[in-house]
Motif scaffolding. Structure first.
Motif, PDB file in Angstrom:
ATOM      1  N   TRP A  16      55.060 102.136 -45.591  1.00  0.00           N
ATOM      2  CA  TRP A  16      54.917 103.225 -44.621  1.00  0.00           C
ATOM      3  C   TRP A  16      53.714 104.091 -44.976  1.00  0.00           C
ATOM      4  CZ3 TRP A  16      56.552 104.416 -39.952  1.00  0.00           C
ATOM      5  CH2 TRP A  16      56.370 105.720 -39.491  1.00  0.00           C
ATOM      6  N   ARG A  17      53.545 104.418 -46.261  1.00  0.00           N
ATOM      7  CA  ARG A  17      52.406 105.239 -46.687  1.00  0.00           C
ATOM      8  C   ARG A  17      51.079 104.535 -46.403  1.00  0.00           C
ATOM      9  NH1 ARG A  17      56.183 106.724 -50.316  1.00  0.00           N
ATOM     10  NH2 ARG A  17      55.659 105.251 -51.956  1.00  0.00           N
ATOM     11  N   VAL A  18      51.020 103.228 -46.666  1.00  0.00           N
ATOM     12  CA  VAL A  18      49.797 102.484 -46.370  1.00  0.00           C
ATOM     13  C   VAL A  18      49.479 102.576 -44.883  1.00  0.00           C
ATOM     14  CG1 VAL A  18      48.775 100.162 -46.254  1.00  0.00           C
ATOM     15  CG2 VAL A  18      49.969 100.888 -48.328  1.00  0.00           C
ATOM     16  N   LEU A  19      50.489 102.378 -44.039  1.00  0.00           N
ATOM     17  CA  LEU A  19      50.280 102.421 -42.592  1.00  0.00           C
ATOM     18  C   LEU A  19      49.868 103.808 -42.112  1.00  0.00           C
ATOM     19  CD1 LEU A  19      53.300 100.187 -41.645  1.00  0.00           C
ATOM     20  CD2 LEU A  19      50.892  99.622 -41.240  1.00  0.00           C
ATOM     21  N   CYS A  20      50.387 104.853 -42.737  1.00  0.00           N
ATOM     22  CA  CYS A  20      50.017 106.220 -42.362  1.00  0.00           C
ATOM     23  C   CYS A  20      48.620 106.594 -42.844  1.00  0.00           C
ATOM     24  CB  CYS A  20      51.034 107.213 -42.932  1.00  0.00           C
ATOM     25  SG  CYS A  20      52.630 107.178 -42.100  1.00  0.00           S
ATOM     26  N   ASP A  21      48.243 106.088 -44.013  1.00  0.00           N
ATOM     27  CA  ASP A  21      46.979 106.491 -44.641  1.00  0.00           C
ATOM     28  C   ASP A  21      45.786 105.618 -44.280  1.00  0.00           C
ATOM     29  OD1 ASP A  21      48.456 108.461 -45.878  1.00  0.00           O
ATOM     30  OD2 ASP A  21      48.540 107.452 -47.829  1.00  0.00           O
ATOM     31  N   ASP A  22      46.026 104.416 -43.783  1.00  0.00           N
ATOM     32  CA  ASP A  22      44.938 103.463 -43.549  1.00  0.00           C
ATOM     33  C   ASP A  22      44.994 102.955 -42.112  1.00  0.00           C
ATOM     34  OD1 ASP A  22      43.077 101.411 -43.521  1.00  0.00           O
ATOM     35  OD2 ASP A  22      43.930 100.342 -45.244  1.00  0.00           O
ATOM     36  N   ASP A  23      44.077 103.456 -41.290  1.00  0.00           N
ATOM     37  CA  ASP A  23      44.031 103.047 -39.874  1.00  0.00           C
ATOM     38  C   ASP A  23      43.754 101.559 -39.701  1.00  0.00           C
ATOM     39  OD1 ASP A  23      44.497 105.645 -39.073  1.00  0.00           O
ATOM     40  OD2 ASP A  23      42.388 106.098 -38.727  1.00  0.00           O
ATOM     41  N   ALA A  24      43.194 100.919 -40.728  1.00  0.00           N
ATOM     42  CA  ALA A  24      42.862  99.496 -40.641  1.00  0.00           C
ATOM     43  C   ALA A  24      43.973  98.600 -41.186  1.00  0.00           C
ATOM     44  CB  ALA A  24      41.548  99.215 -41.371  1.00  0.00           C
ATOM     45  N   ALA A  25      45.105  99.179 -41.555  1.00  0.00           N
ATOM     46  CA  ALA A  25      46.248  98.382 -42.019  1.00  0.00           C
ATOM     47  C   ALA A  25      47.135  98.047 -40.823  1.00  0.00           C
ATOM     48  CB  ALA A  25      47.045  99.158 -43.059  1.00  0.00           C
ATOM     49  N   ARG A  26      47.727  96.865 -40.850  1.00  0.00           N
ATOM     50  CA  ARG A  26      48.614  96.423 -39.762  1.00  0.00           C
ATOM     51  C   ARG A  26      49.901  95.848 -40.332  1.00  0.00           C
ATOM     52  NH1 ARG A  26      46.570  96.232 -34.527  1.00  0.00           N
ATOM     53  NH2 ARG A  26      48.804  96.209 -34.194  1.00  0.00           N
ATOM     54  N   LEU A  27      51.007  96.090 -39.643  1.00  0.00           N
ATOM     55  CA  LEU A  27      52.305  95.541 -40.017  1.00  0.00           C
ATOM     56  C   LEU A  27      52.621  94.364 -39.112  1.00  0.00           C
ATOM     57  CD1 LEU A  27      54.974  95.839 -41.692  1.00  0.00           C
ATOM     58  CD2 LEU A  27      55.853  97.123 -39.733  1.00  0.00           C
ATOM     59  N   ILE A  28      52.981  93.234 -39.729  1.00  0.00           N
ATOM     60  CA  ILE A  28      53.356  92.047 -38.975  1.00  0.00           C
ATOM     61  C   ILE A  28      54.829  91.766 -39.243  1.00  0.00           C
ATOM     62  CG2 ILE A  28      52.922  89.589 -38.603  1.00  0.00           C
ATOM     63  CD1 ILE A  28      50.038  90.194 -39.685  1.00  0.00           C
ATOM     64  N   ASP A  29      55.633  91.885 -38.202  1.00  0.00           N
ATOM     65  CA  ASP A  29      57.068  91.613 -38.293  1.00  0.00           C
ATOM     66  C   ASP A  29      57.255  90.136 -37.985  1.00  0.00           C
ATOM     67  OD1 ASP A  29      59.863  91.376 -37.866  1.00  0.00           O
ATOM     68  OD2 ASP A  29      59.976  93.450 -37.146  1.00  0.00           O
ATOM     69  N   PRO A  81      41.271  93.873 -40.321  1.00  0.00           N
ATOM     70  CA  PRO A  81      42.186  94.735 -41.073  1.00  0.00           C
ATOM     71  C   PRO A  81      41.840  94.771 -42.559  1.00  0.00           C
ATOM     72  CG  PRO A  81      43.211  92.636 -40.619  1.00  0.00           C
ATOM     73  CD  PRO A  81      41.894  92.631 -39.901  1.00  0.00           C
ATOM     74  N   SER A  82      42.088  95.915 -43.169  1.00  0.00           N
ATOM     75  CA  SER A  82      41.909  96.032 -44.613  1.00  0.00           C
ATOM     76  C   SER A  82      43.130  95.459 -45.328  1.00  0.00           C
ATOM     77  CB  SER A  82      41.743  97.495 -45.001  1.00  0.00           C
ATOM     78  OG  SER A  82      42.900  98.232 -44.610  1.00  0.00           O
ATOM     79  N   THR A  83      44.290  95.714 -44.727  1.00  0.00           N
ATOM     80  CA  THR A  83      45.560  95.310 -45.325  1.00  0.00           C
ATOM     81  C   THR A  83      46.491  94.807 -44.235  1.00  0.00           C
ATOM     82  OG1 THR A  83      45.314  97.042 -47.006  1.00  0.00           O
ATOM     83  CG2 THR A  83      47.509  96.099 -46.732  1.00  0.00           C
ATOM     84  N   LEU A  84      47.136  93.688 -44.514  1.00  0.00           N
ATOM     85  CA  LEU A  84      48.191  93.175 -43.648  1.00  0.00           C
ATOM     86  C   LEU A  84      49.494  93.257 -44.426  1.00  0.00           C
ATOM     87  CD1 LEU A  84      46.450  90.023 -42.119  1.00  0.00           C
ATOM     88  CD2 LEU A  84      46.900  92.213 -40.986  1.00  0.00           C
ATOM     89  N   LEU A  85      50.484  93.909 -43.833  1.00  0.00           N
ATOM     90  CA  LEU A  85      51.808  94.035 -44.429  1.00  0.00           C
ATOM     91  C   LEU A  85      52.756  93.131 -43.653  1.00  0.00           C
ATOM     92  CD1 LEU A  85      51.002  97.611 -44.264  1.00  0.00           C
ATOM     93  CD2 LEU A  85      52.104  96.896 -46.380  1.00  0.00           C
ATOM     94  N   PHE A  86      53.579  92.377 -44.348  1.00  0.00           N
ATOM     95  CA  PHE A  86      54.470  91.401 -43.722  1.00  0.00           C
ATOM     96  C   PHE A  86      55.917  91.803 -43.976  1.00  0.00           C
ATOM     97  CE2 PHE A  86      50.449  89.452 -44.383  1.00  0.00           C
ATOM     98  CZ  PHE A  86      50.262  88.622 -43.294  1.00  0.00           C
ATOM     99  N   VAL A 112      41.070  90.002 -47.084  1.00  0.00           N
ATOM    100  CA  VAL A 112      42.122  90.836 -46.518  1.00  0.00           C
ATOM    101  C   VAL A 112      43.227  90.936 -47.560  1.00  0.00           C
ATOM    102  CG1 VAL A 112      43.854  91.077 -44.699  1.00  0.00           C
ATOM    103  CG2 VAL A 112      41.631  90.107 -44.156  1.00  0.00           C
ATOM    104  N   THR A 113      43.677  92.144 -47.831  1.00  0.00           N
ATOM    105  CA  THR A 113      44.804  92.328 -48.737  1.00  0.00           C
ATOM    106  C   THR A 113      46.087  92.018 -47.971  1.00  0.00           C
ATOM    107  OG1 THR A 113      43.643  94.006 -50.007  1.00  0.00           O
ATOM    108  CG2 THR A 113      46.037  93.987 -50.178  1.00  0.00           C
ATOM    109  N   CYS A 114      46.880  91.087 -48.481  1.00  0.00           N
ATOM    110  CA  CYS A 114      48.157  90.726 -47.865  1.00  0.00           C
ATOM    111  C   CYS A 114      49.285  91.203 -48.773  1.00  0.00           C
ATOM    112  CB  CYS A 114      48.246  89.217 -47.656  1.00  0.00           C
ATOM    113  SG  CYS A 114      47.088  88.591 -46.421  1.00  0.00           S
TER     114      CYS A 114
END
Length: 147
Positions: A16-29, A81-86, A112-114
């Motif tokens: 959640w913090r990554v998504l709030c702090d980094d506009d280039a991060a994306r969450l993939i459900d 994206p800078s970061t992809l969260l799965f 890309v950081t995964c």
């Protein structure tokens, strides 16, 4: 992390913090359509974005989506994206999905950081055999909604 590196892991709160702090991060459900519909989905409106919904495996036979990495790239629609969260139910499928995408991007030369979201959306089963109360996105009090 970066090019050719292993997939990292974060807690739901860290995600959640990554998504709030980094506009280039994306969450993939990566859960199934049934899970999105019946269990709920992360609510990222506060971050100014929404999750990407791409099944890693399809219900009911749970066959792996062999085009998953390509579908992620297509869903990003040219974004870098800078970061992809799965995210999945408990963190197991999402780890495999993150590894597949990390390998895909390593082959293309894009760094890309995964990151796998440990505990997943519903978390581990509790003493009663139920999910959603012990740990995970929902139990940690992060924003979610019924879809």
């Amino acid at each position: 992390m970066g090019l050719g590196s292993a997939v990292g892991e974060v807690s739901p709160g860290e995600a959640w913090r990554v998504l709030c702090d980094d506009d280039a991060a994306r969450l993939i459900d990566v859960r199934t359509r049934a899970e999105w519909g019946f269990v709920g989905v992360p609510d990222l409106r506060e971050t100014g974005q929404g999750p990407l919904f791409i099944e890693w495996a399809s219900y009911p036979d749970m066959s792996v989506n062999v085009r998953f990495a390509e579908e992620v790239e297509k869903a990003l629609n040219g974004e870098k994206p800078s970061t992809l969260l799965f995210l999945c139910r408990s963190g197991a499928r999402s780890l495999k999905a993150a590894e597949a995408v990390s390998a895909h991007y390593a082959r293309t030369g894009m760094a890309v950081t995964c990151l796998n979201v440990a505990e997943g959306f519903e978390g581990d089963v509790d003493a009663s055999g139920h999910r959603g109360s012990h740990n995970g996105w929902k139990a940690r009090g992060l924003a979610w909604r019924q879809s």
